[in-house]
Design an enzyme around this catalytic site. Structure first.
Site, PDB file in Angstrom:
ATOM      1  N   LEU A  54       8.574  15.108 -22.936  1.00 31.18           N
ATOM      2  CA  LEU A  54       8.463  13.746 -22.422  1.00 31.18           C
ATOM      3  C   LEU A  54       9.840  13.158 -22.126  1.00 31.18           C
ATOM      4  O   LEU A  54       9.925  12.108 -21.496  1.00 31.18           O
ATOM      5  CB  LEU A  54       7.724  12.866 -23.450  1.00 31.18           C
ATOM      6  CG  LEU A  54       6.293  13.331 -23.745  1.00 31.18           C
ATOM      7  CD1 LEU A  54       5.751  12.647 -25.000  1.00 31.18           C
ATOM      8  CD2 LEU A  54       5.386  13.028 -22.576  1.00 31.18           C
ATOM      9  N   ARG A  55      10.845  13.804 -22.616  1.00 30.72           N
ATOM     10  CA  ARG A  55      12.248  13.405 -22.413  1.00 30.72           C
ATOM     11  C   ARG A  55      12.648  12.121 -23.127  1.00 30.72           C
ATOM     12  O   ARG A  55      13.777  11.681 -23.008  1.00 30.72           O
ATOM     13  CB  ARG A  55      12.584  13.284 -20.930  1.00 30.72           C
ATOM     14  CG  ARG A  55      12.443  14.600 -20.169  1.00 30.72           C
ATOM     15  CD  ARG A  55      13.208  15.711 -20.782  1.00 30.72           C
ATOM     16  NE  ARG A  55      13.373  16.847 -19.898  1.00 30.72           N
ATOM     17  CZ  ARG A  55      13.904  18.001 -20.251  1.00 30.72           C
ATOM     18  NH1 ARG A  55      14.330  18.184 -21.496  1.00 30.72           N
ATOM     19  NH2 ARG A  55      14.032  18.978 -19.365  1.00 30.72           N
ATOM     20  N   ASP A  91       4.064  23.939 -20.402  1.00 32.12           N
ATOM     21  CA  ASP A  91       5.501  24.027 -20.692  1.00 32.12           C
ATOM     22  C   ASP A  91       6.274  23.023 -19.837  1.00 32.12           C
ATOM     23  O   ASP A  91       7.363  23.295 -19.342  1.00 32.12           O
ATOM     24  CB  ASP A  91       6.034  25.438 -20.439  1.00 32.12           C
ATOM     25  CG  ASP A  91       7.325  25.706 -21.204  1.00 32.12           C
ATOM     26  OD1 ASP A  91       8.056  26.646 -20.831  1.00 32.12           O
ATOM     27  OD2 ASP A  91       7.619  24.962 -22.153  1.00 32.12           O
ATOM     28  N   HIS A 105       9.375  30.133 -30.963  1.00 28.48           N
ATOM     29  CA  HIS A 105       9.600  30.866 -29.716  1.00 28.48           C
ATOM     30  C   HIS A 105      10.363  32.131 -30.084  1.00 28.48           C
ATOM     31  O   HIS A 105      11.389  32.059 -30.758  1.00 28.48           O
ATOM     32  CB  HIS A 105      10.413  29.994 -28.764  1.00 28.48           C
ATOM     33  CG  HIS A 105      10.780  30.680 -27.501  1.00 28.48           C
ATOM     34  ND1 HIS A 105       9.855  31.130 -26.597  1.00 28.48           N
ATOM     35  CD2 HIS A 105      11.991  31.011 -26.970  1.00 28.48           C
ATOM     36  CE1 HIS A 105      10.464  31.691 -25.563  1.00 28.48           C
ATOM     37  NE2 HIS A 105      11.759  31.640 -25.776  1.00 28.48           N
TER      38      HIS A 105
END
Lengths: 325, 176, 425
Positions: C64-65, C306, C180
């Site tokens: 969402l920054r 992503d 990840h």
């Protein structure tokens, strides 16, 4: 996908990489360069083709020798030349590549010769310039150095005119070398039947054989009966990156000495893109010896670069038609 | 001859006329320079036809491509094929005989002269052409011609070399 | 607000429904399916003829920054993009600025998101302080503040001891770890898959082994500690095989694949298209095929977008220098539908990969249309084509490798908690 180097009529608009160029365009460049070799041997080494045009050397990565040969080539075509060493100037102040290019276009640059440390930089710039501007890639990261590939093939053709019957070996750090990639594409496109790469595994890219080369790790095996030996520069960083133990061991296994050269054909020629690391990839006696064509490469480099600029800068009318007498 | 008359003279016959007119100019310190491609074919034939004078006066010869001096580069670019110019003698103070096949606008001659001057300073230049098709656009004219054939802009007169080596003149109508 | 959605084809993977059923909504919940409840009078009727009615999508990874990178995107623009893409619940990774390792930051984020009344936001908290891989973050406090799991985003924990202990600690409390798999030394400075394309283009490669080596460590430690681990963005054939094996052994492993990796390979980089600079990198055809097979046989549980918006300038650079990521919220449905069609997978299965499966991984009540559940609904036209281009996207991130393509699958209406938050007619 449209080849960004060619215009819609299949003519050369930018020179970004040898890969993707059809054989006839490579031959056109080589044949035009033949004429320019003659020009260099005259009293007046200029022709008026690019008079009034401005060629801008945009070097984001330092290089005196390549920049100088492009400068000489442009000047011999009567062009005006600006040379920008961007690494020291505006880039460090945070100016983007495109801003630098746009500023130069506003100052009426017609042609850019670009060198950058990142692969794809020349393609990137070419994508953003207006239609009338041409871009020549003078080296982008590890990807491509098309004028070097061309001048190397031109040199080979001078000494071994029948390309369809040659065995060529490229020795050294292929993984990091844009010169090697361009040489491989030029040789395979022009129909050289056997192209070998000779290097330790750490200096070869993944799936290198897909480029159309045979892989050798043993230099003595790889040099057997070759007609042309193309040496690559070894940079010091390779030792720091744990790819090689030392320059000395490299010289022992992959350096070109008189002894190793004797395994090739007796009339084999030796090329090197320069600058040479004497005693690392090549022995002085070979570099200065009778089989070396390293200095002619430099001379031909100017003719090739003149040819490229002359072909790019010309109008796009039907050029095969004779024109008026 | 008007534009509908397609009877062209025999090039080989014209060549002999040209050789006769050229003979007096074959003096010492002179060189023949043929302009690619037709001019070069003509020059080589002249070298044979005038062999004795050529040898007697030690006449040298060379070829010019003029690709890099044409004035239509900005519109048309370079031709796909070009051959290197070859001037294996010193141009300074030489009497140059420029040989071209068809003289038309004069632009090729201007380019040839510019190129010659980049080799040195000739004592004189004499332009010799097989045919003058009368359409000059510059204050330039051949001093020696074998035939004058006025033509229209749509017509394209070319010297061709047959398989057996003989030369011929052909008229090609350009598409409208 | 009483809403009646009529004539639509209802697809609810959790309850195994794929048939024409009307939906009746009241007080923000699904009141009934099929037959109209007695006395029900709709305030609003939505005609979903020729459209599909499915649970609002659940997206496992959306950047969402906020906080910190508001010049790239903001909460409001991205949550609007979410509902435009039919996404009603999403998880965001902790690599914001500042990093989501403080309960206060998490609370503020949740609060701001809630006020906007668009998609539900479920933050993933940082597994280690500042994501530095040294000191554990206060997972309990972060959990209480609203984190549904813990993640290191794309930053590997180098110290295996720390990784072990982090997993052990999380296992104590049953927290899910979102990791990840990428070995940092092999991946260092790499920008593309270490294969024939990178070799030709002269780009530094990230070998497949970087994923499998890291994955091997994660799986082994998971086995020892009993931790619940979700592998984010699987990208290699080897990785798929390893997860398949781990699941067979009964390890508590789930994983997802990005919608981009279902459609693109290293060849799509073409002439250095910076929109294809992604992490993990786009790999070879055989990897793409294995990912597809893994989704079909259940080895891979979910597809996510992503979503990684960047500002326009960020992609205007040579490939290696261009910022990593692609915008994806508004393409998740379209790309999933395209995959399903190409691979001949039923809509029930494919939609499950972007609703129920993701909800289960996050441990949230979402992703299904059970009676009495929150009315988070996505209504779309599977046959309507739309062109992917900057003006068609609500997200501030216009960076898409699919720019210029026309694809099928357009969201027509999105409801969150029984309210229409997006409509496109």
């Amino acid at each position: 996908m449209n080849n960004p180097q060619l215009d819609k009529d299949g003519r050369l608009r930018h020179l970004l990489s040898i890969e993707g160029l059809p054989k006839n365009i490579l031959n056109q460049i080589l044949d035009t360069a033949e004429s320019f070799v003659g020009v260099a041997e005259r009293e007046v080494k200029k022709v008026p083709l690019l008079r009034g045009k401005t060629v801008c050397n945009l070097f984001f990565e330092n290089s005196t020798r390549t920049r100088t040969t492009f400068e000489i080539a442009a000047k011999r075509l009567s062009a005006d030349v600006i040379s920008l060493n961007v690494s020291t100037s505006s880039q460090s102040k945070g100016e983007t590549i495109l801003d630098t290019v746009d500023n130069l276009i506003a100052m009426h640059a017609d042609m850019f010769v670009v060198r950058h440390s990142q692969s794809g930089a020349a393609h990137f710039i070419a994508k953003h310039v207006p239609d009338h501007i041409h871009v020549i890639n003078a080296g982008d990261g590890r990807h491509s150095h098309p004028t070097q590939g061309l001048l190397d093939v031109f040199t080979i053709r001078k000494y071994k005119p029948d390309l369809h019957n040659l065995r060529v070996a490229i020795v050294g750090d292929v993984l990091h070398s844009r010169v090697a990639r361009s040489e491989i594409h030029a040789l395979t496109t022009l129909g050289v039947p056997e192209v070998r790469v000779i290097a330790p595994k750490t200096l070869l890219p993944a799936h290198v054989e897909k480029l159309g080369v045979q892989v050798f790790h043993d230099m003595k095996e790889g040099l057997k009966d070759v007609d042309v030996v193309m040496m690559l520069r070894l940079q010091n960083e390779r030792m720091n990156g744990a790819m090689l133990p030392s320059a000395q061991e490299y010289f022992k296994t992959y350096g070109l000495t008189q002894e190793k050269l004797s395994l090739a054909k007796p009339d084999a020629i030796v090329l090197h893109p320069g600058p040479m690391n004497r005693g690392v990839e090549i022995d002085s006696s070979v570099a200065d010896g009778a089989q070396s064509v390293i200095l002619p490469q430099v001379t031909y480099g100017i003719a090739i670069r003149m040819a490229v600029m002359a072909i790019l800068a010309g109008g796009q009318g039907n050029s095969s038609h004779g024109g008026q007498a | 001859m008007n534009k509908f008359d397609t009877t062209l003279p025999d090039a080989e016959v014209l060549l002999k006329t040209l050789a006769q007119k050229l003979k007096p100019l074959l003096q010492p310190n002179t060189a023949l320079v043929g302009i690619h491609s037709g001019g070069v074919w003509l020059m080589h034939k002249l070298l044979v036809l005038l062999e004795d004078s050529i040898t007697a006066n030690a006449i040298e010869h060379g070829t010019l491509d003029v690709s890099f001096y044409r004035d239509d580069y900005a519109q048309r670019g370079l031709k796909a094929e070009n051959r290197p110019s070859q001037i294996p003698f010193d141009v300074d103070n030489k009497h140059i005989i420029l040989v071209d096949d068809v003289f038309y606008t004069g632009r090729t001659t201007r380019a040839a002269m510019n190129e010659l001057f980049d080799y040195g300073r000739p004592a004189s230049i004499t332009l010799v052409a097989l045919v003058n098709r009368c359409g000059r656009e510059l204050p330039i004219a051949p001093q020696i011609v074998a035939a004058e054939i006025p033509l229209d802009a749509e017509q394209n007169l070319q010297l061709i070399q047959h398989a057996n080596g003989t030369l011929g003149l052909e008229l090609i109508n350009k598409p409208f | 607000m009483k809403i009646h959605i009529k004539n639509g084809r209802l697809i609810d993977p959790k309850n195994n429904i794929d048939s024409k059923l009307d939906v009746y909504i009241a007080a923000g919940k699904i009141l009934a399916l099929g037959n109209c409840p007695e006395g029900f009078v709709a305030n609003q009727t939505i005609d979903a003829s020729n459209q599909i009615v499915c649970p609002g999508l659940v997206d496992l990874s959306v950047r969402l920054r906020e906080p910190g990178d508001e010049y790239k995107a903001t909460l409001i623009s991205e949550l609007q993009a979410a509902v435009a893409g039919g996404v009603t619940s999403l998880a965001c990774p902790p690599d914001t600025d500042p990093v989501l390792d403080e309960p206060g930051l998490v609370e503020m984020l949740k609060h701001r998101a809630k006020q906007l009344n668009l998609a539900h936001v479920y933050p993933l908290g940082a597994l280690t302080r500042q994501l530095q891989g040294k000191v554990l973050s206060e997972m309990g406090e972060l959990r209480e503040a609203g984190c549904v799991g813990f993640s290191q985003a794309n930053i590997a924990i180098v110290d295996t001891q720390v990784l072990w202990r982090a997993m052990e600690y999380a296992a104590t409390f049953g927290y899910t770890l979102f990791l990840h798999a990428e070995e940092p030394f092999l991946a260092k400075d790499g920008v593309a898959h270490d294969g024939e394309v990178a070799s030709r283009l002269g780009l530094k490669g990230i070998p497949s082994a970087a994923e499998s080596l890291a994955l091997a460590s994660i799986l082994r430690i998971a086995k020892e500690t009993g931790a619940k681990v979700h592998i984010s963005r699987l990208s290699t054939a080897e990785g798929v095989a390893m997860v398949r094996d781990a699941k067979k052994q009964g390890l508590k492993i789930t994983c997802d694949v990005s919608a981009n990796h279902l459609h693109l390979t290293e060849h799509d980089i073409a002439y250095f298209d910076a929109n294809c600079h992604l992490k993990p990198p786009l790999r070879a055809q055989r990897d793409k095929d294995a990912l597809s097979a893994g989704l079909k046989d259940g080895t891979i549980d979910a597809i996510c977008s992503d979503h990684t918006p960047v500002d326009d300038d960020a992609k205007l650079a040579p490939f290696a220098e261009a910022e990593i990521g692609a915008t994806g919220l508004e393409l998740l449905l379209t790309l999933t539908l395209k995959w399903a069609q190409q691979e001949k997978v039923t809509l029930l299965h494919a939609i499950g990969n972007i609703t129920q499966a993701s909800a289960q991984i996050l441990g949230i009540q979402a992703g299904d249309l059970s009676v009495d559940s929150g009315a988070d609904i996505c209504i779309f036209d599977a046959n309507e084509y739309w062109k992917i281009c900057p003006s068609a996207l609500k997200s501030q991130g216009k960076n898409s490798p699919f720019n210029g393509l026309e694809l099928a699958g357009k969201v027509k209406t999105t409801l969150v908690h029984g309210q229409i938050v997006y409509q496109n007619y």
